[in-house]
Design a protein around this motif. Structure first.
Motif, mmCIF file in Angstrom:
data_model
loop_
_atom_site.group_PDB
_atom_site.id
_atom_site.type_symbol
_atom_site.label_atom_id
_atom_site.label_comp_id
_atom_site.label_asym_id
_atom_site.label_seq_id
_atom_site.Cartn_x
_atom_site.Cartn_y
_atom_site.Cartn_z
ATOM 1 N N LYS A 508 0.811 -1.223 0.000
ATOM 2 C CA LYS A 508 0.000 0.000 0.000
ATOM 3 C C LYS A 508 0.844 1.272 0.000
ATOM 4 O O LYS A 508 0.503 2.263 -0.636
ATOM 5 N N PHE A 509 1.949 1.240 0.752
ATOM 6 C CA PHE A 509 2.699 2.480 0.999
ATOM 7 C C PHE A 509 4.190 2.339 0.685
ATOM 8 O O PHE A 509 5.006 3.131 1.167
ATOM 9 N N GLY A 510 4.550 1.353 -0.118
ATOM 10 C CA GLY A 510 5.959 1.146 -0.412
ATOM 11 C C GLY A 510 6.622 2.378 -1.010
ATOM 12 O O GLY A 510 7.769 2.707 -0.689
ATOM 13 N N PHE A 511 5.884 3.107 -1.864
ATOM 14 C CA PHE A 511 6.453 4.296 -2.499
ATOM 15 C C PHE A 511 6.759 5.380 -1.458
ATOM 16 O O PHE A 511 7.757 6.100 -1.573
ATOM 17 N N LEU A 512 5.933 5.489 -0.405
ATOM 18 C CA LEU A 512 6.200 6.466 0.647
ATOM 19 C C LEU A 512 7.406 6.042 1.476
ATOM 20 O O LEU A 512 8.302 6.854 1.758
ATOM 21 N N LEU A 513 7.439 4.767 1.877
ATOM 22 C CA LEU A 513 8.565 4.283 2.682
ATOM 23 C C LEU A 513 9.883 4.424 1.925
ATOM 24 O O LEU A 513 10.915 4.788 2.509
ATOM 25 N N ASP A 514 9.844 4.191 0.617
ATOM 26 C CA ASP A 514 11.049 4.385 -0.184
ATOM 27 C C ASP A 514 11.465 5.851 -0.188
ATOM 28 O O ASP A 514 12.641 6.173 -0.025
ATOM 29 N N ALA A 515 10.504 6.746 -0.366
ATOM 30 C CA ALA A 515 10.816 8.179 -0.428
ATOM 31 C C ALA A 515 11.428 8.672 0.876
ATOM 32 O O ALA A 515 12.341 9.504 0.871
ATOM 33 N N LEU A 516 10.932 8.145 2.008
ATOM 34 C CA LEU A 516 11.441 8.590 3.303
ATOM 35 C C LEU A 516 12.892 8.173 3.532
ATOM 36 O O LEU A 516 13.581 8.750 4.387
ATOM 37 N N LYS A 517 13.360 7.188 2.761
ATOM 38 C CA LYS A 517 14.739 6.726 2.929
ATOM 39 C C LYS A 517 15.771 7.701 2.352
ATOM 40 O O LYS A 517 16.931 7.662 2.711
ATOM 41 N N TYR A 518 15.306 8.551 1.424
ATOM 42 C CA TYR A 518 16.259 9.336 0.646
ATOM 43 C C TYR A 518 16.269 10.811 1.067
ATOM 44 O O TYR A 518 16.051 11.714 0.263
ATOM 45 N N ALA A 520 14.374 12.587 3.552
ATOM 46 C CA ALA A 520 13.121 13.308 3.802
ATOM 47 C C ALA A 520 13.336 14.339 4.913
ATOM 48 O O ALA A 520 13.806 13.996 6.000
ATOM 49 N N PRO A 521 12.975 15.599 4.687
ATOM 50 C CA PRO A 521 13.145 16.610 5.742
ATOM 51 C C PRO A 521 12.030 16.498 6.778
ATOM 52 O O PRO A 521 10.944 15.983 6.479
ATOM 53 N N PRO A 522 12.256 16.979 7.991
ATOM 54 C CA PRO A 522 11.122 17.139 8.912
ATOM 55 C C PRO A 522 10.084 18.053 8.248
ATOM 56 O O PRO A 522 10.446 19.075 7.656
ATOM 57 N N HIS A 523 8.813 17.679 8.324
ATOM 58 C CA HIS A 523 7.799 18.476 7.643
ATOM 59 C C HIS A 523 6.452 18.318 8.334
ATOM 60 O O HIS A 523 6.240 17.402 9.133
ATOM 61 N N GLY A 524 5.569 19.238 8.039
ATOM 62 C CA GLY A 524 4.227 19.207 8.611
ATOM 63 C C GLY A 524 3.300 20.050 7.779
ATOM 64 O O GLY A 524 3.721 20.763 6.859
ATOM 65 N N GLY A 525 2.041 19.974 8.094
ATOM 66 C CA GLY A 525 1.083 20.736 7.296
ATOM 67 C C GLY A 525 -0.286 20.761 7.926
ATOM 68 O O GLY A 525 -0.475 20.398 9.101
ATOM 69 N N ILE A 526 -1.250 21.178 7.126
ATOM 70 C CA ILE A 526 -2.622 21.326 7.600
ATOM 71 C C ILE A 526 -3.539 21.369 6.386
ATOM 72 O O ILE A 526 -3.099 21.706 5.275
ATOM 73 N N ALA A 527 -4.780 21.018 6.572
ATOM 74 C CA ALA A 527 -5.794 21.151 5.520
ATOM 75 C C ALA A 527 -7.008 21.850 6.109
ATOM 76 O O ALA A 527 -7.449 21.515 7.211
#
Length: 582
Positions: A508-518, A520-527
């Protein structure tokens, strides 16, 4: 076809010839003179047809509601001024009227209130009414103002996919069959959450999008199957960085769009305090009623419901004092009990103290004289007051007593005028789902825990606090966000605690877990919910009033007839066969 808008004709045009286009709002024949209220999106102007203009008069006599007209004439000062409309000091003396389109007899008139189903079936007529035009314009001004504010501060407007991957969390996905991949499906996004996090990994730093989102869930006054949100994400931030920025934005936007001055600094409250005092994670601070915990005061009573829950480790006994509530009739009290039952109450105990000090309560007999006096004193009950009690599991009691507080506050006129913004912070990381027998994420599974240590999170998952935050306004959650998980090991741990195994997480989330390996900066947001904010600004309780073409509570579009059956030929193209309905 026109030189001016109807609603903008004013004294500066007196003596000039104008050409207007619009709809017949009202046509009146007063025995020799015809008056037509001609309406377009800017407003109404009075058109006068005098008897010496025989051909024009003959046309005017035949006009009906909502006929589409082109009118040419000279602007003249009105003899009788109408202060209720912007054009009330002038009129247009018609020299020519052309009927561009004759309207059929109307299912309802603009000045009627035919009920929401009829309004939604003929939404194009409903949207013509001045009130609906005002509400839609409020929404339009809101979106324009948000874009200007964000564009001026370095935020980048980036589109994210509408056809994406189904996720196992949150509401149900809307699924779209993939014709070129038989048996496989896209999902419509519940939010752009994962894509905006990946944009932070990609180095875009400050993102925003006015995003369409889709959730297959039950509809209410503040929920729709498809809705619009302002989505934002920041790199290299902590909670206050996000909160201070968007608080300034909301303050500026309310001033620009509806000329409202919100507080110079929004108060902050933890989730635990909000639930304890108000029974809600989106408390309406305009209502001055609060809950009080009284478990310690009722432990020794003979009322078994109280004594049992007072000793229960997950129990709560809450009191809601209602000043002057002794005037409530027994039927009113029963109605409040029925309202609380909708939110999980098994019953609602009460104590009334009459103006003369007389006690009226079905539970008073279960207390000793001293214990009862101590309870009354601790609650602050005065002559003429009433207090409601709720007992049960902590979250259940909080829910129904919070709902009771809102209803009592509104019914008794205790909602103060004005605007009460609030930040609610420090939400629980997880909540236990009894049916599924596992933890679920209170915000979403990408919210960072307050602790950085994985072992600590595993050991204390039940009481773990997240770095989530909501902005609340007048009892409405208008925005929700968090600092995100940016480490792949922490994200994998959270998935595991949520019952998402390594294989499922990879699928389900392999693409996210891969991206976090390379990197990834601390980040946050809101909607932010555009529909909810627009409804508040427009002064309406239902977001359906500020959405041009909403669905009903039964998830239908009455105007188009959606959803509707699909022909077998179309279904075959996407490799789908519909099961007969049982």
């Amino acid at each position: 076809m026109r030189t001016h808008f109807c609603g903008l004709v004013d004294e500066a045009l007196i003596g000039q010839t104008v050409t207007l286009c619009g709809w017949t709002d009202v046509a009146r024949n007063l025995g020799g003179v015809c008056f037509i209220d001609l309406r377009d999106h800017e407003g109404i102007v009075q058109v006068t047809v005098e008897p010496d203009a025989a051909e024009v008069y003959a046309v005017a006599e035949q006009l009906g509601y909502e006929d589409v007209l082109q009118v040419e004439g000279v602007v003249r000062a009105r003899h009788s001024v109408n202060d209720k409309i912007r054009t009330g000091k002038v009129e247009v003396i018609a020299s020519r009227i052309t009927v561009l389109n004759k309207a059929a007899p109307l299912p309802f008139h603009a000045h009627e209130n035919p009920g929401e189903d009829i309004r939604l079936q003929y939404r194009y007529l409903d949207l013509r009414t001045p009130d609906m035009q005002r509400k839609q314009r409020t929404r339009i001004k809101l979106v324009q103002a948000l874009r200007r504010w964000l564009d001026g501060r370095g935020f980048q407007d980036i589109e994210t996919p509408i056809l994406t991957k189904a996720t196992p969390e949150g509401a149900r996905d809307f699924l779209v069959p993939a014709r070129m991949h038989p048996g496989e499906f896209y999902a419509l996004p519940q939010s752009p959450q994962l894509f905006k996090q990946i944009l932070m990994v990609a180095g875009f730093d400050r993102y925003y999008q006015i995003a369409r989102c889709f959730r297959d869930e039950a509809l209410r006054a503040d929920r729709q199957l498809e809705f619009t949100q302002l989505d934002m994400e920041f790199a290299f931030v902590e909670e206050r960085d996000v909160q201070d920025t968007v608080e300034a934005m909301i303050r500026d936007i309310f001033k620009e769009v509806v000329d409202v001055d919100l507080a110079a600094q929004f108060p902050r409250m933890t989730w635990a305090e909000a639930m304890r005092r108000f029974g809600s994670d989106k408390p309406d601070l305009r209502i001055d009623l609060e809950l009080q915990d009284v478990a310690e005061l009722v432990k020794g009573s003979e009322f078994k419901v109280f004594s049992d829950w007072a000793e229960h480790p997950e129990g709560r006994i809450a009191a809601l004092r209602v000043p002057a509530g002794a005037a409530f009739s027994r039927k009113q009290i029963d109605d409040y009990a029925a309202h609380a039952a909708k939110y999980g109450a098994k019953g609602l105990a009460y104590i009334k103290i009459g103006d003369d000090g007389a006690v009226n309560s079905p539970i008073a007999k279960f207390f000793s004289e001293d214990a009862f006096a101590a309870l009354i004193k601790a609650i602050g009950l005065q002559n003429g007051d009433l207090v409601f009690f709720g007992a049960g599991k902590y979250n259940v009691v909080s829910d129904f007593m919070g709902a009771l507080r809102l209803k009592v506050g509104k019914d008794t006129g205790r909602v103060a005028a004005g605007w009460a913004p609030l930040w609610v912070t420090d939400f629980p990381m997880f909540e236990w789902d009894e049916d599924a027998q596992r933890y679920v994420a209170l915000h979403h599974p990408f919210t960072a825990p307050a602790v950085d240590d994985i072992a600590d999170l595993r050991a204390n998952a039940k009481t773990a606090v997240s770095r989530g935050y909501d902005m609340v306004l007048n009892g409405n959650e208008i925005g929700g966000g968090s600092i995100r998980i940016h480490r792949p090991d922490m994200q994998s741990t959270v998935f595991e605690l949520l019952g998402i195994g390594a294989e499922e997480a990879e699928a389900k989330f392999g693409f996210l877990l891969d991206a976090l390996k390379y990197g990834a900066p601390p980040h946050g947001g809101i909607a932010f919910g555009i529909d909810r904010i627009a409804a508040l600004m427009a002064g309406t309780d239902s977001i359906r009033d500020v959405i041009p073409f909403p669905k009903t509570t039964s998830a239908q579009c009455l105007m188009t007839g959606a959803p509707s059956p699909i022909a077998d030929e179309q279904l075959a193209e996407v490799h789908i066969q519909v099961r007969p309905r049982k």
